[in-house]
Design a protein around this motif. Structure first.
Motif, short mmCIF file in Angstrom:
data_model
loop_
_atom_site.label_atom_id
_atom_site.label_comp_id
_atom_site.label_asym_id
_atom_site.label_seq_id
_atom_site.Cartn_x
_atom_site.Cartn_y
_atom_site.Cartn_z
N ALA A 277 0.82 -1.21 0.00
CA ALA A 277 0.00 0.00 0.00
C ALA A 277 0.86 1.26 0.00
CB ALA A 277 -0.93 0.00 1.21
N LEU A 278 1.95 1.25 0.75
CA LEU A 278 2.83 2.41 0.78
C LEU A 278 3.49 2.63 -0.58
CD1 LEU A 278 4.50 1.92 4.29
CD2 LEU A 278 2.84 3.68 3.63
N GLY A 279 3.85 1.54 -1.25
CA GLY A 279 4.41 1.66 -2.60
C GLY A 279 3.40 2.27 -3.57
N LEU A 280 2.15 1.81 -3.48
CA LEU A 280 1.11 2.35 -4.35
C LEU A 280 0.83 3.82 -4.03
CD1 LEU A 280 -1.36 -0.67 -4.32
CD2 LEU A 280 0.10 0.07 -6.21
N LEU A 281 0.88 4.16 -2.76
CA LEU A 281 0.68 5.57 -2.37
C LEU A 281 1.78 6.44 -2.98
CD1 LEU A 281 -0.73 7.76 -0.70
CD2 LEU A 281 0.68 7.07 1.25
N ALA A 282 3.01 5.96 -2.97
CA ALA A 282 4.11 6.72 -3.56
C ALA A 282 3.89 6.94 -5.06
CB ALA A 282 5.43 5.99 -3.32
N ILE A 283 3.41 5.90 -5.75
CA ILE A 283 3.12 6.04 -7.18
C ILE A 283 2.03 7.07 -7.41
CG2 ILE A 283 2.25 4.85 -9.23
CD1 ILE A 283 3.54 2.28 -8.12
N ALA A 284 0.97 7.03 -6.57
CA ALA A 284 -0.13 7.98 -6.70
C ALA A 284 0.35 9.41 -6.48
CB ALA A 284 -1.24 7.63 -5.72
N ILE A 285 1.21 9.61 -5.49
CA ILE A 285 1.72 10.95 -5.21
C ILE A 285 2.54 11.48 -6.38
CG2 ILE A 285 3.31 12.26 -3.73
CD1 ILE A 285 2.43 10.48 -1.41
N LEU A 286 3.41 10.64 -6.92
CA LEU A 286 4.24 11.05 -8.07
C LEU A 286 3.39 11.38 -9.29
CD1 LEU A 286 7.21 8.51 -7.78
CD2 LEU A 286 7.27 10.97 -7.30
N ALA A 287 2.38 10.54 -9.56
CA ALA A 287 1.52 10.77 -10.73
C ALA A 287 0.70 12.05 -10.54
CB ALA A 287 0.60 9.58 -10.94
N ALA A 288 0.18 12.26 -9.32
CA ALA A 288 -0.60 13.46 -9.06
C ALA A 288 0.26 14.71 -9.19
CB ALA A 288 -1.21 13.38 -7.65
N TRP A 289 1.48 14.63 -8.69
CA TRP A 289 2.39 15.78 -8.80
C TRP A 289 2.71 16.09 -10.26
CZ3 TRP A 289 4.09 18.53 -4.51
CH2 TRP A 289 4.98 19.56 -4.79
N ALA A 290 2.90 15.03 -11.07
CA ALA A 290 3.23 15.22 -12.48
C ALA A 290 2.08 15.88 -13.23
CB ALA A 290 3.58 13.87 -13.11
N ILE A 291 0.84 15.42 -13.02
CA ILE A 291 -0.29 16.02 -13.75
C ILE A 291 -0.57 17.42 -13.24
CG2 ILE A 291 -2.19 15.21 -12.28
CD1 ILE A 291 -2.10 15.20 -16.13
N HIS A 292 -0.31 17.67 -11.97
CA HIS A 292 -0.47 19.03 -11.43
C HIS A 292 0.54 19.98 -12.08
CE1 HIS A 292 -0.64 22.38 -8.64
NE2 HIS A 292 0.64 22.21 -8.37
N ALA A 293 1.78 19.53 -12.21
CA ALA A 293 2.82 20.36 -12.82
C ALA A 293 2.56 20.59 -14.30
CB ALA A 293 4.19 19.72 -12.62
N ALA A 294 1.99 19.58 -14.97
CA ALA A 294 1.80 19.68 -16.42
C ALA A 294 0.56 20.47 -16.80
CB ALA A 294 1.70 18.28 -17.02
N THR A 295 -0.50 20.40 -15.99
CA THR A 295 -1.77 21.00 -16.39
C THR A 295 -2.33 22.01 -15.40
OG1 THR A 295 -3.15 19.31 -15.31
CG2 THR A 295 -2.35 18.83 -17.54
N GLY A 296 -1.81 22.04 -14.19
CA GLY A 296 -2.36 22.94 -13.18
C GLY A 296 -3.56 22.39 -12.45
N VAL A 297 -3.91 21.12 -12.68
CA VAL A 297 -5.00 20.48 -11.93
C VAL A 297 -4.66 20.52 -10.45
CG1 VAL A 297 -6.05 18.23 -11.44
CG2 VAL A 297 -5.79 18.98 -13.80
N SER A 298 -5.66 20.72 -9.62
CA SER A 298 -5.44 20.75 -8.17
C SER A 298 -4.67 19.52 -7.71
CB SER A 298 -6.78 20.81 -7.44
OG SER A 298 -6.64 20.45 -6.07
#
Length: 355
Positions: A277-298
């Motif tokens: 679960a911690l590994g999956l959480l890390a993937i989710a955080i990285l993906a969320a950060w990437a889409i936020h940086a690319a598009t400005g999504v919250s």
């Protein structure tokens, strides 16, 4: 056959002590200003009691009713004034599917190579979402159902516990409780608004079943409620007391999954599930950060939308904290739909490659 045998009253009475424990946990968390107090307090209280050996009762059909309530609540987030760039939503949905594929690969690899589970167990335990549908599909396989259930339960537990510190760390949302005035707990919608909400729940539950939607009792009412709110037919909202009760029952639903779990015999399974679960959480955080940086999504909304699983729980968190519930719900609906459609294909491909 006696009529009493059809009555849900005995099951309700047996559940009351578990509900009381959940309410006490939620009230204690609320008293000390814990973020998401009714959800996390109820969940932690019942989880600790379950692991300590208490024989707690599941909400049973009560949870189904709560899913309908949550669906109606989520639909109220779809308003005519709702902001959101369709282009950014599309990019985010595509990125979420890509992140889901990475999560699935990681989960299966971890479950096979690190935890040592069978292929069937690894596949069903590794699906990042749709716990009810996945568990039902696993019944006809060679998967270890106890490991599958524990892995999904621990994942949801870890994600919900991690949400407050992670959101606090990114600093994009206030975790202060919105309902601080005692008088607000007594607010109720008017008769007309109550009728709209009840109608959305009843019609949505029926429509979700007819359309065979994944998690029909959640997403069916959400679709009907969203249509009513988007068209401006109603602006009705649910009372805070009902929202708090829904959080308690969802928290209890997570906690009672650990009833009968002996730490001495399932310690390895629980530890592996927590690490996964911690590994999956890390993937989710990285993906969320990437889409936020690319598009400005919250960033906060993307994080809740990308977290692997627990659609009712995570959508309820988004609603409770006011973190773009429509955005979060849309992502979880797409994820669950795609996963359920692709699971037979994935199973066949994995079995052929391992043959």
């Amino acid at each position: 056959m006696p009529i009493a045998s059809f009555s849900p009253l005995p099951a309700l009475l047996r559940f009351l002590s578990t509900l009381a424990l959940g309410l006490a946990g939620g009230a204690a968390a609320f008293a000390v200003d814990l973020p998401l107090p009714w959800l996390l307090g109820a969940m932690l209280a019942t989880t600790l009691a379950s692991l300590a050996g208490a024989r707690l009762r599941s909400p049973g059909r009560g949870r189904q009713g709560v899913l309908v309530v949550i669906g109606v609540m989520l639909g109220s987030a779809f308003t005519p004034e709702m902001s959101g760039d369709p282009g950014r939503w599309s990019l985010s949905l595509a990125a979420m599917l890509g992140a889901t594929a990475v999560m699935m690969l990681f989960s299966v690899w971890f479950s096979r190579r690190i935890a040592g589970h069978s292929l069937d167990t690894a596949l069903y335990a590794g699906v990042p979402g749709g716990v009810s549908a996945v568990t039902g599909m696993a019944l006809d396989s060679g998967a270890d159902l106890r490991v599958v259930g524990m892995t999904h339960a621990v994942r949801i537990l870890v994600l919900l516990v991690a949400i407050p510190p992670v959101l606090d760390g990114i600093g994009h949302v206030s975790l202060t409780a919105a309902t601080t005035d005692p008088g607000r707990w007594l607010w109720l919608p008017g008769p007309a608004d109550a009728a709209w909400l009840a109608g959305a729940g009843v019609l949505g539950a029926w429509l979700g079943g007819r359309l065979r939607l994944p998690n029909a009792l959640l997403f069916g009412p959400a679709l009907v409620s969203s249509a009513l709110h988007l068209t401006g037919l109603t602006h009705a909202a649910l009372p805070p007391t009902l929202i708090a009760l829904a959080q308690v029952i969802i928290g209890v639903s997570v906690g009672v999954r650990f009833t009968g779990t002996a730490l001495t015999t399932l310690g390895h399974t629980l530890a592996m599930a927590a690490l996964q679960a911690l590994g999956l959480l890390a993937i989710a955080i990285l993906a969320a950060w990437a889409i936020h940086a690319a598009t400005g999504v919250s960033l906060a909304a993307a994080l809740l939308a990308y977290m692997p699983g627990g659609a009712p729980e995570l959508s309820l968190v988004a609603l409770s904290l006011g973190i773009d519930p429509a955005f979060v719900t849309a992502h979880h609906l797409l994820r669950i739909t795609v996963l359920i459609l692709l699971m037979p294909v994935l199973l066949g491909a994995c079995r052929r490659s391992s043959a």
